[in-house]
Design an enzyme around this catalytic site. Structure first.
Site, PDB file in Angstrom:
ATOM      1  N   GLN A  30      -9.982  -4.012  -3.325  1.00 19.72           N
ATOM      2  CA  GLN A  30     -11.287  -3.566  -2.832  1.00 19.72           C
ATOM      3  C   GLN A  30     -12.376  -3.912  -3.841  1.00 19.72           C
ATOM      4  OE1 GLN A  30     -12.246  -1.899   0.156  1.00 19.72           O
ATOM      5  NE2 GLN A  30     -14.214  -2.510  -0.687  1.00 19.72           N
ATOM      6  N   CYS A  75     -16.535   1.393   0.945  1.00 25.36           N
ATOM      7  CA  CYS A  75     -15.354   0.540   1.166  1.00 25.36           C
ATOM      8  C   CYS A  75     -14.827   0.656   2.590  1.00 25.36           C
ATOM      9  CB  CYS A  75     -14.272   0.849   0.147  1.00 25.36           C
ATOM     10  SG  CYS A  75     -13.688   2.546   0.234  1.00 25.36           S
ATOM     11  N   ARG A  87       0.890  -1.168   0.000  1.00 23.56           N
ATOM     12  CA  ARG A  87       0.000   0.000   0.000  1.00 23.56           C
ATOM     13  C   ARG A  87       0.921   1.210   0.000  1.00 23.56           C
ATOM     14  NH1 ARG A  87      -5.274   1.148   3.644  1.00 23.56           N
ATOM     15  NH2 ARG A  87      -6.044  -0.206   1.993  1.00 23.56           N
ATOM     16  N   HIS A 102      -7.391   0.725  -6.391  1.00 24.97           N
ATOM     17  CA  HIS A 102      -7.591  -0.130  -5.214  1.00 24.97           C
ATOM     18  C   HIS A 102      -8.254  -1.421  -5.718  1.00 24.97           C
ATOM     19  CE1 HIS A 102      -7.761  -1.373  -1.209  1.00 24.97           C
ATOM     20  NE2 HIS A 102      -8.612  -0.516  -0.680  1.00 24.97           N
ATOM     21  N   ASP A 123     -17.386   6.753  -1.008  1.00 22.47           N
ATOM     22  CA  ASP A 123     -16.123   6.597  -0.276  1.00 22.47           C
ATOM     23  C   ASP A 123     -15.812   7.953   0.357  1.00 22.47           C
ATOM     24  OD1 ASP A 123     -13.645   5.744   0.647  1.00 22.47           O
ATOM     25  OD2 ASP A 123     -12.671   5.727  -1.305  1.00 22.47           O
ATOM     26  N   ARG A 129     -13.510  -8.831   1.569  1.00 20.81           N
ATOM     27  CA  ARG A 129     -12.087  -8.568   1.293  1.00 20.81           C
ATOM     28  C   ARG A 129     -11.283  -9.841   1.559  1.00 20.81           C
ATOM     29  NH1 ARG A 129     -10.098  -3.405   1.514  1.00 20.81           N
ATOM     30  NH2 ARG A 129      -8.264  -4.429   0.633  1.00 20.81           N
TER      31      ARG A 129
END
Ligand code: CP
Ligand code: NVA
Length: 302
Positions: free
Chosen positions: A133, A261, A103, A130, A221, A289
């Site tokens: 996700q 998310c 990340r 992402h 988000d 996830r």
């Protein structure tokens, strides 16, 4: 599968479907308590330049479920934090572990890492994508709706990293994206073009209410993603009116679902009432996830 998973474009539509199928199988095995140690003896290094709850814990628990091992690495504790080059770190870690998840603030950091790593590199979130996700999001939507083809998903708020990955997902699945972002906060123009070139159906709307009209799913988000903190005040002003409220939800199909998310900022991008309401499926989404990433790991390193 290609060696790395830096964006959804590293897999094709069939491979994404295979990952989702595998995720469903692994989820069922876990639910019935059947061991599925498909990655015994394998290990995953996880480098986090930014905070994480879901990504960190789901990858770590996922590797444990699969009989493997995960290592959480803070760049400040690695020699990276004292200036060791990324390319050297990538080559060394590749000699120890079976895959590396990163990340990072800059997508280019992950690309550079992948270039020098001889083992698969997975993007655990960058400024522009992402993909892990969105794998979980597709799994969640597939569980709720018989088909993703023709599903109308309204993206409301910031056209950020998650939205960019959703654009590619739309191209692969036949989902229709209905996007409402404030001026200046649309998704990445290059990724939009790439998605449309691959057949994605994407329409832009001036207000959340219009985007939500007849949608099967509403997604939002945070307004201030990690790395955007210095723009917080400016963003809070720009995003006024882009909250998913009960009124926005009421515009969608009666059985529409609400996705986020997470982490959520109640009162900003979503109201408490909607997040905790009957149409919210955010906890299933967060759980997925785990299953989606386990499937990805199996495809990449088994
Ligand atoms: N959704 C998500 O990636 O959450 P974390 O930042 O907690 O990993
Ligand atoms: N867009 C958010 C997602 C967090 C999981 C961010 O990048 O901070």
């Amino acid at each position: 599968m290609k060696k790395d998973f830096l964006t959804l474009l590293d897999a094709d539509a069939t491979e994404i479907e295979d990952i989702l199928d595998e995720a469903g199988r692994l989820k069922a095995l876990r639910a019935e308590g059947t061991p599925h140690t498909l990655l015994a003896g394998k290990s995953l290094a996880m480098i986090f330049e930014k905070a994480s709850t879901r990504t960190r814990v789901s990858f770590e628990a996922g590797m444990h479920d699969l009989g493997g091992h995960a290592l959480f690495l803070n760049p400040h504790d690695l020699q990276l934090g004292r200036g060791e080059m990324l390319r050297d770190t990538a080559r060394v870690l590749s000699r120890y572990v079976s895959a590396i998840m990163i990340r990072a603030y800059k997508h280019s950091t992950i690309e550079e890492f992948a270039k020098y790593s001889s083992v698969p590199v997975i993007n655990g979130l960058s400024d522009i994508a992402h993909p892990c996700q969105v794998l979980a999001d597709l799994l969640t939507l597939r569980e709720r709706f018989s088909s993703l083809e023709g599903l109308r998903l309204a993206w409301i708020g910031d056209g950020n990293n998650v939205c960019n990955s959703m654009l590619i997902a739309a191209a692969y699945t036949g989902m229709e994206l209905r996007i409402a972002c404030p001026p200046g906060y649309n998704p990445d123009a290059g990724i939009l073009e790439e998605a449309r070139a691959r057949g994605a159906k994407v329409a832009f709307f001036a207000t959340p209410e219009e985007a939500a009209e007849d949608a099967h799913a509403l997604y939002t988000d945070v307004w201030v993603s990690m790395g955007n903190e210095a723009e917080r005040e400016e963003r809070l002003r720009a995003f006024q009116g882009y909250t998913i409220t009960s009124d926005v939800v009421a515009r969608a199909e009666p059985d529409a679902v609400v996705l986020h998310c997470l982490p959520a900022h109640r009162g900003e991008e979503i109201t408490e009432e909607v997040l905790e309401g009957p149409q919210s499926i955010v906890w299933d989404q967060a759980e997925n996830r785990l299953h989606a990433q386990k499937a990805l790991l199996v495809k990449l390193i088994r």
